[in-house]
Write an enzyme that holds these catalytic residues in place. Structure first.
Site, PDB file in Angstrom:
ATOM      1  N   CYS A   2     -18.267 -22.770  -9.170  1.00 25.97           N
ATOM      2  CA  CYS A   2     -19.631 -23.273  -9.301  1.00 25.97           C
ATOM      3  C   CYS A   2     -19.911 -24.449  -8.368  1.00 25.97           C
ATOM      4  CB  CYS A   2     -19.946 -23.674 -10.734  1.00 25.97           C
ATOM      5  SG  CYS A   2     -19.832 -22.340 -11.934  1.00 25.97           S
ATOM      6  N   ASN A  75     -20.320 -28.076 -13.184  1.00 21.95           N
ATOM      7  CA  ASN A  75     -19.266 -27.380 -12.449  1.00 21.95           C
ATOM      8  C   ASN A  75     -17.942 -27.749 -13.101  1.00 21.95           C
ATOM      9  OD1 ASN A  75     -17.448 -26.323 -10.546  1.00 21.95           O
ATOM     10  ND2 ASN A  75     -17.587 -28.164  -9.270  1.00 21.95           N
TER      11      ASN A  75
END
Length: 210
Positions: A2, A75
């Protein structure tokens, strides 16, 4: 893996330009990309995310992820998310996904800045309170997940990748000659002595959360 991207400032950014910068980190999150734009008083807040689906592969865990007055871009991985979900369920929170993103945002909603007393994992995230405009930005204790930022006359930029900040700010950042020289003279490991510095002036790394 991510990747996240954000901007906070007094000026609007073209959403097309913002998304172009966001998609520079497509390789970090090829499964989904989205942007949310908020305005609080005279501040424009842009949140962007590129997602690599791992724990919950359904679209219900896509980001930016919103819950009540909060919006999150994240993330990483919260290792103890199952245990935290159990604690939150006892407090009355209900869950509609199987992922750790929903657990993280509801943990922040429940415990606020004390959330770091509960988190075990690796992360970089930004979470905005849409009611008052407060923004919580954090990187894990050991800095496993990247998070860079820059403050310019135009606003505050942050991302998982330096290139995104350069693109979004639409400026060339000068090379950090001091850090480059230190790496050449004393070796690459010396570059870790000052973890806030990068190889560009006015682009820094966020330190880890305690």
């Amino acid at each position: 893996m991510c990747g996240i991207i954000g901007y906070i400032g007094n000026s609007q950014i073209s959403e097309k330009n913002f998304n172009s910068a966001r998609d520079l980190i497509y390789h970090r999150g090829p499964n989904w990309g989205d942007t949310k734009i908020y305005k609080k008083l005279n501040q424009y807040i842009y949140f962007g995310h590129r997602r690599l689906s791992i724990i919950d592969i359904t679209k219900s865990s896509n980001q930016p992820f919103e819950f009540k007055n909060l919006s999150l871009i994240f993330n990483g991985e919260i290792y103890n998310y199952i245990e935290l979900r159990g604690l939150l369920q006892k407090k009355g929170y209900k869950f509609f996904t199987s992922g750790d993103t929903e657990v993280l945002i509801k943990s922040i909603h429940c415990w606020g800045k004390k959330v770091f007393n509960y988190l075990d994992g690796m992360w970089s995230f930004a979470c905005i309170n849409k009611t008052n405009g407060d923004i919580l930005i954090s990187r894990d204790r050991f800095g496993e997940k990247p998070l860079y930022y820059s403050m310019t006359n135009d606003g505050f930029y942050f991302s998982s990748d330096i290139r995104v900040i350069q693109c979004l700010a639409e400026k060339q950042f000068k090379k950090n000659i001091k850090k480059l020289a230190s790496s050449v003279v004393t070796g690459y490991r010396s570059s870790h002595k000052n973890l806030s510095e990068t190889y560009y002036e006015n682009i820094h790394q966020l330190s880890g959360s305690n």
